[in-house]
Scaffold this motif. Structure first.
Motif, PDB file in Angstrom:
ATOM      1  N   ASN A 189       0.817  -1.219   0.000  1.00  0.00           N
ATOM      2  CA  ASN A 189       0.000   0.000   0.000  1.00  0.00           C
ATOM      3  C   ASN A 189       0.852   1.270   0.000  1.00  0.00           C
ATOM      4  N   MET A 190       2.132   1.157  -0.412  1.00  0.00           N
ATOM      5  CA  MET A 190       3.043   2.300  -0.378  1.00  0.00           C
ATOM      6  C   MET A 190       3.591   2.610  -1.770  1.00  0.00           C
ATOM      7  N   LEU A 191       3.596   3.899  -2.135  1.00  0.00           N
ATOM      8  CA  LEU A 191       4.291   4.383  -3.324  1.00  0.00           C
ATOM      9  C   LEU A 191       5.269   5.451  -2.870  1.00  0.00           C
ATOM     10  N   PHE A 192       6.561   5.234  -3.126  1.00  0.00           N
ATOM     11  CA  PHE A 192       7.613   6.174  -2.737  1.00  0.00           C
ATOM     12  C   PHE A 192       8.080   6.901  -3.999  1.00  0.00           C
ATOM     13  N   ILE A 193       7.958   8.227  -4.013  1.00  0.00           N
ATOM     14  CA  ILE A 193       8.387   9.025  -5.155  1.00  0.00           C
ATOM     15  C   ILE A 193       9.329  10.126  -4.675  1.00  0.00           C
ATOM     16  N   LYS A 194      10.024  10.753  -5.626  1.00  0.00           N
ATOM     17  CA  LYS A 194      10.957  11.818  -5.278  1.00  0.00           C
ATOM     18  C   LYS A 194      10.602  13.104  -6.025  1.00  0.00           C
ATOM     19  N   PHE A 195      10.730  14.206  -5.339  1.00  0.00           N
ATOM     20  CA  PHE A 195      10.458  15.538  -5.879  1.00  0.00           C
ATOM     21  C   PHE A 195      11.259  15.765  -7.158  1.00  0.00           C
ATOM     22  N   GLU A 196      12.532  15.408  -7.123  1.00  0.00           N
ATOM     23  CA  GLU A 196      13.409  15.645  -8.273  1.00  0.00           C
ATOM     24  C   GLU A 196      12.966  14.852  -9.499  1.00  0.00           C
ATOM     25  N   ASP A 197      12.485  13.639  -9.278  1.00  0.00           N
ATOM     26  CA  ASP A 197      11.993  12.822 -10.395  1.00  0.00           C
ATOM     27  C   ASP A 197      10.711  13.407 -10.981  1.00  0.00           C
ATOM     28  N   MET A 198       9.876  13.995 -10.126  1.00  0.00           N
ATOM     29  CA  MET A 198       8.651  14.633 -10.604  1.00  0.00           C
ATOM     30  C   MET A 198       8.982  15.850 -11.459  1.00  0.00           C
ATOM     31  N   LYS A 199      10.028  16.573 -11.090  1.00  0.00           N
ATOM     32  CA  LYS A 199      10.444  17.711 -11.904  1.00  0.00           C
ATOM     33  C   LYS A 199      10.886  17.250 -13.285  1.00  0.00           C
ATOM     34  N   GLN A 200      11.512  16.089 -13.349  1.00  0.00           N
ATOM     35  CA  GLN A 200      11.993  15.567 -14.620  1.00  0.00           C
ATOM     36  C   GLN A 200      10.863  15.047 -15.493  1.00  0.00           C
ATOM     37  N   ASP A 201       9.838  14.456 -14.887  1.00  0.00           N
ATOM     38  CA  ASP A 201       8.782  13.793 -15.657  1.00  0.00           C
ATOM     39  C   ASP A 201       7.457  13.889 -14.910  1.00  0.00           C
ATOM     40  N   LEU A 202       6.810  15.039 -15.001  1.00  0.00           N
ATOM     41  CA  LEU A 202       5.552  15.242 -14.293  1.00  0.00           C
ATOM     42  C   LEU A 202       4.460  14.342 -14.850  1.00  0.00           C
ATOM     43  N   ARG A 203       4.345  14.285 -16.159  1.00  0.00           N
ATOM     44  CA  ARG A 203       3.277  13.476 -16.756  1.00  0.00           C
ATOM     45  C   ARG A 203       3.434  12.000 -16.382  1.00  0.00           C
ATOM     46  N   GLY A 204       4.665  11.505 -16.438  1.00  0.00           N
ATOM     47  CA  GLY A 204       4.903  10.120 -16.076  1.00  0.00           C
ATOM     48  C   GLY A 204       4.510   9.830 -14.640  1.00  0.00           C
ATOM     49  N   HIS A 205       4.711  10.803 -13.767  1.00  0.00           N
ATOM     50  CA  HIS A 205       4.355  10.594 -12.360  1.00  0.00           C
ATOM     51  C   HIS A 205       2.852  10.700 -12.135  1.00  0.00           C
ATOM     52  N   VAL A 206       2.166  11.521 -12.910  1.00  0.00           N
ATOM     53  CA  VAL A 206       0.704  11.547 -12.821  1.00  0.00           C
ATOM     54  C   VAL A 206       0.156  10.168 -13.173  1.00  0.00           C
ATOM     55  N   VAL A 207       0.705   9.573 -14.234  1.00  0.00           N
ATOM     56  CA  VAL A 207       0.269   8.228 -14.644  1.00  0.00           C
ATOM     57  C   VAL A 207       0.631   7.200 -13.576  1.00  0.00           C
ATOM     58  N   LYS A 208       1.842   7.295 -13.033  1.00  0.00           N
ATOM     59  CA  LYS A 208       2.284   6.341 -12.004  1.00  0.00           C
ATOM     60  C   LYS A 208       1.392   6.419 -10.770  1.00  0.00           C
ATOM     61  N   ILE A 209       1.081   7.623 -10.333  1.00  0.00           N
ATOM     62  CA  ILE A 209       0.238   7.793  -9.150  1.00  0.00           C
ATOM     63  C   ILE A 209      -1.177   7.297  -9.427  1.00  0.00           C
ATOM     64  N   ALA A 210      -1.700   7.611 -10.608  1.00  0.00           N
ATOM     65  CA  ALA A 210      -3.043   7.147 -10.969  1.00  0.00           C
ATOM     66  C   ALA A 210      -3.106   5.627 -10.986  1.00  0.00           C
ATOM     67  N   ASN A 211      -2.101   4.998 -11.567  1.00  0.00           N
ATOM     68  CA  ASN A 211      -2.071   3.529 -11.598  1.00  0.00           C
ATOM     69  C   ASN A 211      -2.027   2.954 -10.185  1.00  0.00           C
ATOM     70  N   PHE A 212      -1.220   3.557  -9.320  1.00  0.00           N
ATOM     71  CA  PHE A 212      -1.118   3.094  -7.943  1.00  0.00           C
ATOM     72  C   PHE A 212      -2.462   3.189  -7.237  1.00  0.00           C
ATOM     73  N   LEU A 213      -3.215   4.221  -7.574  1.00  0.00           N
ATOM     74  CA  LEU A 213      -4.515   4.443  -6.933  1.00  0.00           C
ATOM     75  C   LEU A 213      -5.641   3.675  -7.624  1.00  0.00           C
ATOM     76  N   GLY A 214      -5.287   2.914  -8.656  1.00  0.00           N
ATOM     77  CA  GLY A 214      -6.296   2.123  -9.362  1.00  0.00           C
ATOM     78  C   GLY A 214      -7.199   2.953 -10.247  1.00  0.00           C
ATOM     79  N   LYS A 215      -6.693   4.098 -10.727  1.00  0.00           N
ATOM     80  CA  LYS A 215      -7.462   4.993 -11.569  1.00  0.00           C
ATOM     81  C   LYS A 215      -6.929   4.962 -13.005  1.00  0.00           C
ATOM     82  N   THR A 216      -7.797   4.721 -13.961  1.00  0.00           N
ATOM     83  CA  THR A 216      -7.425   4.755 -15.369  1.00  0.00           C
ATOM     84  C   THR A 216      -7.905   6.068 -15.969  1.00  0.00           C
ATOM     85  N   LEU A 217      -6.968   6.900 -16.419  1.00  0.00           N
ATOM     86  CA  LEU A 217      -7.308   8.207 -16.953  1.00  0.00           C
ATOM     87  C   LEU A 217      -7.099   8.245 -18.460  1.00  0.00           C
ATOM     88  N   SER A 218      -7.968   8.948 -19.143  1.00  0.00           N
ATOM     89  CA  SER A 218      -7.779   9.156 -20.577  1.00  0.00           C
ATOM     90  C   SER A 218      -6.593  10.089 -20.790  1.00  0.00           C
TER      91      SER A 218
END
Length: 297
Positions: A189-218
């Motif tokens: 039930n844990m997702l560990f992310i880093k601020f610096e990685d989010m700066k590098q790839d915001l869209r990728g992290h939105v997808v990663k967080i959505a997947n972790f939360l079980g949300k499929t976004l268009s």
């Protein structure tokens, strides 16, 4: 509309962890018996480590209507701070308020892992932890303290010395807190992310967080979330950058901006060589057994 008067709790200790004003002792004590639901989401981070950013992303992922309209609702309403009180409504500690809140409940916390609700540590709900390099954390935290009237202030050197003291650091000793979360990063039930990685790839992290939360976004919804979660968009949004909200007029000092720069590496403009080396030495000692790295040079 003016902001309600915020009762300020003096700094206090709970189980060896020092808490600063705006956290509330009653709320912290109630966390121990907080009943966690399966669909609860805890956005956790050390102070000034990307909490607001992650809150914004998570709340917009859950938005069922217009993302732009949801983004205008104050973040403290969308994702309340678990160990504080409901200043916008009941005035009660948030664990008590959230007991009767509808699901899914989104909440933020600065609590060390071992002070999270026991059921969350046992695997119930979801925990998203955002970590940021310690040098930028110190700088950002100092600037917040310098600008907020309700925070104990001090010079940069004074705040630095306090930060590197295990007994004096607010919300726990950074190296202990981050290490403890990292050691639980593989919990289901844990997702560990880093601020610096989010700066590098915001869209990728939105997808990663959505997947972790079980949300499929268009793709369109992902683009909308990203557009409302860039630093520039959040800085101009009074719902995320509360110092843009007229209700907070007179509650800050020194032309304080809650969302200041959002950069990686601003510490180079603040830390002396000796201070930087001190932090490097603590990191080497405290984190030597972990495969967790940050760009600190």
């Amino acid at each position: 509309m003016s902001l309600p008067s915020i009762p300020i709790c003096p700094p206090f200790y709970f189980k060896g962890v020092r808490f600063m004003p705006l956290a509330d002792r009653r709320a912290v004590e109630q966390v121990e018996s907080f009943e966690v639901r399966d669909d609860d989401v805890f956005v956790s981070a050390y102070q000034k480590s990307g909490t607001t950013w992650t809150q914004q992303i998570v709340s917009l992922i859950f938005a069922e209507g217009d993302v732009g309209e949801v983004s205008k609702i104050p973040l403290m309403v969308r994702v309340p701070w678990l160990e504080s009180i409901d200043v916008m409504g009941t005035g009660k500690p948030f664990p008590e308020v959230l007991n009767s809140a509808p699901s899914p409940r989104l909440m933020k916390t600065h609590l060390p892992y071992h002070l999270l609700p026991p059921q969350a540590r046992e695997g119930k709900g979801k925990i998203i932890y955002c970590a940021r390099n310690v040098k930028d954390v110190i700088v950002s935290f100092h600037n917040m303290r310098a600008g907020g009237k309700d925070f104990p202030s001090g010079t940069f050197d004074e705040n630095f010395e306090e930060f590197i003291s295990p007994e004096q650091a607010y919300f726990g000793f950074w190296w202990d807190v981050v290490q403890e979360y990292w050691r639980h990063k593989d919990a289901g039930n844990m997702l560990f992310i880093k601020f610096e990685d989010m700066k590098q790839d915001l869209r990728g992290h939105v997808v990663k967080i959505a997947n972790f939360l079980g949300k499929t976004l268009s793709d369109q919804r992902i683009d909308e979330v990203v557009a409302n979660c860039t630093f520039s968009a959040m800085k101009e949004n009074p719902a995320t950058n509360f110092t843009k909200d007229p209700a907070f007029k007179g509650k800050t000092r020194n032309n304080f901006e809650f969302m200041r720069k959002g950069e990686v590496g601003d510490w180079k403009n603040w830390l002396t060589d000796q201070q930087s080396q001190t932090l490097d030495a603590i990191y080497r000692e405290k984190m030597k057994d972990l495969d967790l790295t940050f760009e600190l040079q």
